[in-house]
Design a protein around this motif. Structure first.
Motif, PDB file in Angstrom:
ATOM      1  N   ARG A   1      45.037  63.187  61.569  1.00 59.63           N
ATOM      2  CA  ARG A   1      45.745  62.152  62.347  1.00 59.63           C
ATOM      3  C   ARG A   1      44.748  61.173  62.962  1.00 59.63           C
ATOM      4  O   ARG A   1      44.927  59.955  62.897  1.00 59.63           O
ATOM      5  CB  ARG A   1      46.583  62.807  63.458  1.00 59.63           C
ATOM      6  CG  ARG A   1      47.895  63.391  62.987  1.00 59.63           C
ATOM      7  CD  ARG A   1      48.490  64.267  64.061  1.00 59.63           C
ATOM      8  NE  ARG A   1      48.715  63.525  65.289  1.00 59.63           N
ATOM      9  CZ  ARG A   1      49.898  63.065  65.685  1.00 59.63           C
ATOM     10  NH1 ARG A   1      50.965  63.309  64.956  1.00 59.63           N
ATOM     11  NH2 ARG A   1      50.032  62.405  66.806  1.00 59.63           N
ATOM     12  N   ASN A   2      43.704  61.728  63.573  1.00 63.86           N
ATOM     13  CA  ASN A   2      42.690  60.870  64.192  1.00 63.86           C
ATOM     14  C   ASN A   2      41.997  60.003  63.144  1.00 63.86           C
ATOM     15  O   ASN A   2      41.717  58.825  63.386  1.00 63.86           O
ATOM     16  CB  ASN A   2      41.665  61.726  64.937  1.00 63.86           C
ATOM     17  CG  ASN A   2      42.263  62.381  66.173  1.00 63.86           C
ATOM     18  OD1 ASN A   2      43.218  61.875  66.748  1.00 63.86           O
ATOM     19  ND2 ASN A   2      41.720  63.522  66.566  1.00 63.86           N
ATOM     20  N   GLU A   3      41.728  60.588  61.988  1.00 57.50           N
ATOM     21  CA  GLU A   3      41.106  59.809  60.908  1.00 57.50           C
ATOM     22  C   GLU A   3      42.032  58.677  60.467  1.00 57.50           C
ATOM     23  O   GLU A   3      41.577  57.556  60.212  1.00 57.50           O
ATOM     24  CB  GLU A   3      40.801  60.722  59.714  1.00 57.50           C
ATOM     25  CG  GLU A   3      39.641  61.673  59.937  1.00 57.50           C
ATOM     26  CD  GLU A   3      39.400  62.572  58.741  1.00 57.50           C
ATOM     27  OE1 GLU A   3      40.116  62.418  57.722  1.00 57.50           O
ATOM     28  OE2 GLU A   3      38.506  63.437  58.824  1.00 57.50           O
ATOM     29  N   PHE A   4      43.318  58.960  60.382  1.00 59.59           N
ATOM     30  CA  PHE A   4      44.301  57.951  59.978  1.00 59.59           C
ATOM     31  C   PHE A   4      44.270  56.766  60.939  1.00 59.59           C
ATOM     32  O   PHE A   4      44.252  55.599  60.518  1.00 59.59           O
ATOM     33  CB  PHE A   4      45.696  58.574  59.958  1.00 59.59           C
ATOM     34  CG  PHE A   4      46.781  57.654  59.467  1.00 59.59           C
ATOM     35  CD1 PHE A   4      47.096  57.572  58.117  1.00 59.59           C
ATOM     36  CD2 PHE A   4      47.493  56.850  60.350  1.00 59.59           C
ATOM     37  CE1 PHE A   4      48.094  56.726  57.663  1.00 59.59           C
ATOM     38  CE2 PHE A   4      48.491  55.995  59.907  1.00 59.59           C
ATOM     39  CZ  PHE A   4      48.791  55.932  58.565  1.00 59.59           C
ATOM     40  N   PHE A   5      44.243  57.060  62.231  1.00 57.22           N
ATOM     41  CA  PHE A   5      44.257  55.986  63.224  1.00 57.22           C
ATOM     42  C   PHE A   5      42.931  55.230  63.274  1.00 57.22           C
ATOM     43  O   PHE A   5      42.884  54.082  63.719  1.00 57.22           O
ATOM     44  CB  PHE A   5      44.591  56.549  64.608  1.00 57.22           C
ATOM     45  CG  PHE A   5      46.008  57.065  64.720  1.00 57.22           C
ATOM     46  CD1 PHE A   5      47.069  56.303  64.275  1.00 57.22           C
ATOM     47  CD2 PHE A   5      46.268  58.315  65.246  1.00 57.22           C
ATOM     48  CE1 PHE A   5      48.373  56.774  64.356  1.00 57.22           C
ATOM     49  CE2 PHE A   5      47.569  58.797  65.336  1.00 57.22           C
ATOM     50  CZ  PHE A   5      48.624  58.014  64.887  1.00 57.22           C
ATOM     51  N   GLU A   6      41.844  55.887  62.838  1.00 57.46           N
ATOM     52  CA  GLU A   6      40.532  55.254  62.872  1.00 57.46           C
ATOM     53  C   GLU A   6      40.282  54.350  61.666  1.00 57.46           C
ATOM     54  O   GLU A   6      39.373  53.541  61.685  1.00 57.46           O
ATOM     55  CB  GLU A   6      39.437  56.330  62.935  1.00 57.46           C
ATOM     56  CG  GLU A   6      39.318  57.039  64.273  1.00 57.46           C
ATOM     57  CD  GLU A   6      38.860  56.111  65.380  1.00 57.46           C
ATOM     58  OE1 GLU A   6      38.058  55.215  65.098  1.00 57.46           O
ATOM     59  OE2 GLU A   6      39.324  56.276  66.518  1.00 57.46           O
TER      60      GLU A   6
ATOM     61  N   GLU B   1      45.911  49.413  66.399  1.00 61.24           N
ATOM     62  CA  GLU B   1      46.303  50.571  65.599  1.00 61.24           C
ATOM     63  C   GLU B   1      45.457  51.796  65.921  1.00 61.24           C
ATOM     64  O   GLU B   1      45.919  52.934  65.823  1.00 61.24           O
ATOM     65  CB  GLU B   1      46.192  50.240  64.111  1.00 61.24           C
ATOM     66  CG  GLU B   1      46.838  51.274  63.212  1.00 61.24           C
ATOM     67  CD  GLU B   1      46.807  50.880  61.750  1.00 61.24           C
ATOM     68  OE1 GLU B   1      45.700  50.875  61.190  1.00 61.24           O
ATOM     69  OE2 GLU B   1      47.862  50.555  61.182  1.00 61.24           O
ATOM     70  N   LYS B   2      44.219  51.566  66.341  1.00 59.57           N
ATOM     71  CA  LYS B   2      43.312  52.670  66.633  1.00 59.57           C
ATOM     72  C   LYS B   2      43.414  53.153  68.075  1.00 59.57           C
ATOM     73  O   LYS B   2      42.779  54.140  68.445  1.00 59.57           O
ATOM     74  CB  LYS B   2      41.860  52.253  66.350  1.00 59.57           C
ATOM     75  CG  LYS B   2      41.556  51.988  64.886  1.00 59.57           C
ATOM     76  CD  LYS B   2      40.092  51.644  64.704  1.00 59.57           C
ATOM     77  CE  LYS B   2      39.762  51.395  63.233  1.00 59.57           C
ATOM     78  NZ  LYS B   2      38.334  51.052  63.036  1.00 59.57           N
ATOM     79  N   MET B   3      44.183  52.452  68.888  1.00 60.29           N
ATOM     80  CA  MET B   3      44.230  52.764  70.315  1.00 60.29           C
ATOM     81  C   MET B   3      45.285  53.821  70.627  1.00 60.29           C
ATOM     82  O   MET B   3      46.334  53.879  69.987  1.00 60.29           O
ATOM     83  CB  MET B   3      44.491  51.481  71.116  1.00 60.29           C
ATOM     84  CG  MET B   3      43.355  50.477  71.001  1.00 60.29           C
ATOM     85  SD  MET B   3      43.740  48.849  71.694  1.00 60.29           S
ATOM     86  CE  MET B   3      43.750  49.223  73.440  1.00 60.29           C
TER      87      MET B   3
END
Length: 639
Positions: free
Chosen positions: A360-365, A74-76
């Motif tokens: 968005r980046n925070e969501f994926f992290e 999910e984070k990739m």
């Protein structure tokens, strides 16, 4: 009925109940056993292990799936997901990476879908038609190639596996039939026992079978092995020897399972527990009835303890996933707020776009959320981002309209510039060209695809005109420099004049040189100090000739008027006229002030020093006023 007949009858009855819930059930008699009465939870634990072992037994290569790490897909990024997929397909057994590939496929599909939506909106906002939209990129192509290779390898593998599974199942069923037939053989019991052991060895090496046949085949096998051991009561030594061996090995399995209850790595412990259950079922036979129930309960208890610890771990994971869900919901809410507020300017939108990228980046992290809400959470995230993009795109769509209006305005300016770029009427055209340059700066942005083109077109027309001016100026400058050099030479001649001592003759000589000076023409603006040097030289001559100040000033002024009148810029002459008019007003004001002051001395003699000084000053001012008026009259004659 003989004892052997009794065995045949028991055989027929037991085959009807061969599909049982656990390994030991298949080695006991038909009545409901204590194992079947265990809690439903315990049955689920055993069932989970058996299902996994059945899957591994069908395809031995799939066992490797337990040892291949699953990354946090999910984070990739899309690029990282494609890289990971390529590595798995290239380096791992195809049957062992099914769940890995499915999770990567799901994440890639979701992320690429979002990217596709964004690219489509950009395309439409650029004025494209939806039917013409197409987007692809190298990362997507790599992903598709890897999926294609994976499916090809998987199909090849399963085609090969399907045939061998059927053959192996047939052989195992034949082995079971042969074991069933052993109790009908009338031969030496030792010979029968040896053949039985050979059949067991064949069974161990018979190979994998379909997973949906696994438990039934093994239970049936154990069932008939038990019957054979019952038959061996005629030779207890052989049977008891096997029972003893099985008990020893099962006890070791139980002891290892109990050790695993202390293992910190719960996933590794559970995988090894699965292996122990596989060994219990596939490699060992029954034990004496005296121990069967006790050792199974002990093994089952260790199994439940490991499972319970693992379940606690999963519960903790669930709590972590719930926290992740709360975090993701908060991020989604922030994105919604940004979308609802929108912005009014390009700079404000650019700032909000950067904020969205951070969110968005925070969501994926953040990490995983409970699987039951994973799709809904992802859908909410996509909707929030999509709504933000819609409002952003709506703004830029309106902005595009303004930009196309600006484009037309700038095209109009280009036409003016190109229509006038070859004009020789510099006095009229230069202000016009400067004005449209100023207007260009005020108009604002145009569509990016047109920006450079029209700017270069406008700049080329303007440059063409101003280059034309510069060429004309350069030519004029050449003449002015020549004039300057001539005036420098003439000034030296004037400085070195040999006067006769006759005022009229000498004054005429000086005036001739001044007339010559006038004919030379204008000098560059930065060389005009030469005029001052001439005036300084003339002042010295006029003083030596005791020439009237007014006459001397007018001689110099005539020369100055000649220079101003020959200048291309009429503003110089206008400025001189304004300057003289101002001086006239100032002198008049001074005279009026002084005359007003005299009114305070009505009864005072004119010979009074103070009054005399005022009268002298008034006379000087009137002489100066006359000179300025003469200059103004001369300058007016030039208009």
């Amino acid at each position: 009925m003989s004892e052997q007949d009794n065995l045949h009858e028991a055989d027929g009855k037991k085959e009807l109940a061969v599909s049982v819930e656990n390994q030991e059930d298949s080695t006991t008699k038909q009545e409901v056993t204590p194992e079947i009465e265990e809690t439903e939870n315990d049955d689920k634990v055993i069932s989970e292990i058996e299902e996994s072992n059945a899957e591994d037994a069908e395809d031995e290569g799939s066992i490797d799936r337990h040892s291949i790490d699953k990354k946090d897909y999910e984070k990739m990024s899309l690029e990282a997901l494609a890289d990971e997929l390529e590595q798995l397909v290239k380096n791992q057994k195809v049957q062992a990476i099914k769940t890995h590939v499915e999770e990567i496929r799901s994440e890639f599909k979701s992320k690429f879908s979002t990217l596709l939506d964004e690219k489509k909106e950009e395309f439409l906002n650029e004025g494209g038609n939806e039917i013409d939209f197409y987007y692809s990129n190298p990362t997507q192509n790599r992903y598709k190639d890897a999926i294609k290779e994976y499916r090809s390898k998987l199909n090849t593998h399963y085609k090969s596996l399907e045939k061998s599974l059927k053959e192996n199942l047939t052989e195992r069923l034949e082995i079971i039939e042969e074991i069933k037939g052993l109790i009908n053989v009338e031969e030496n019991i030792n010979t029968t026992y040896k053949y039985f052991k050979d059949l067991q060895e064949r069974w161990r090496h018979a190979g994998p079978i379909p997973r949906d046949k696994y438990n039934n085949a093994w239970n049936t096998y154990h069932h008939h092995v038990e019957i054979f051991y019952d038959f061996l009561h005629l030779n207890r030594d052989l049977r008891d020897l096997d029972f003893k061996h099985n008990l020893e090995q099962k006890t070791k399995i139980i002891e290892r399972a109990e050790e695993l209850t202390q293992e910190d790595d719960l996933n590794r412990a559970f995988r090894e527990l699965q292996v122990l259950h596989k060994m219990w079922k596939e490699e060992l036979g029954p034990v004496d009835k005296e121990y069967r129930e006790d050792i199974w309960k002990r093994f089952k208890a260790a199994t439940k303890k490991i499972h319970d610890k693992r379940q606690v771990y999963f519960d903790q994971l669930d709590q972590e996933y719930e926290k992740n869900l709360d975090t993701k919901k908060a991020i989604i809410e922030k994105i919604k707020v940004l979308g609802e507020k929108g912005a009014k300017t390009h700079n404000e939108w650019q700032k909000k776009i950067k904020e969205i990228d951070v969110l968005r980046n925070e969501f994926f992290e953040v990490g995983k959320v409970p699987i039951k809400v994973n799709e809904a959470t992802w859908a909410s995230f996509k909707t929030a981002v999509r709504n933000f993009n819609k409002k952003k795109n709506s703004f830029y769509k309106d902005l595009k309209k303004d930009q196309y209006d600006n484009l037309q305005k700038k095209l109009d300016l280009i036409k003016i510039a190109e229509d006038n770029k070859d004009s020789d009427d510099f006095e009229v055209t230069t202000p016009l060209m400067k004005m449209i340059q100023s207007d260009w700066k005020k108009i604002g942005h145009v569509p990016r695809k047109n920006s450079d083109k029209i700017w270069n077109q406008f700049k080329a027309a303007c440059n063409h005109y101003f280059d034309k001016i510069n060429e004309a100026k350069n030519e004029a400058n050449k003449e002015e420099i020549e004039a300057y050099e001539a005036k420098v030479k003439l000034l030296e001649e004037i400085k070195n004049l040999e006067l006769s001592g006759n005022k009229e003759t000498d004054l005429e000589t000086i005036k001739k040189h001044i007339d010559h000076w006038k004919t030379i023409g204008n000098v560059p603006s930065n060389k005009r100090y030469i005029e001052g040097k001439l005036n300084k030289t003339l002042d010295a001559y006029f003083k030596s000739l005791k020439l009237n100040k007014t006459e001397a000033e007018l001689i110099k002024f005539d020369n100055k008027l000649e220079v101003l009148n020959n200048s291309e810029d009429s503003r110089h002459l206008d400025n001189e006229r304004s300057f003289i008019s101002k001086k006239i007003n100032e002198v008049k004001a001074e005279i009026n002030q002084l005359e007003n002051n005299l009114q305070f001395f009505t009864n005072v003699d004119e010979n009074n020093p103070v009054v005399k000084e005022v009268l002298d000053t008034i006379k000087k001012h009137k002489d100066t006023l006359a000179l300025w008026k003469t200059k103004l009259r001369k300058i007016k004659e030039l208009y």
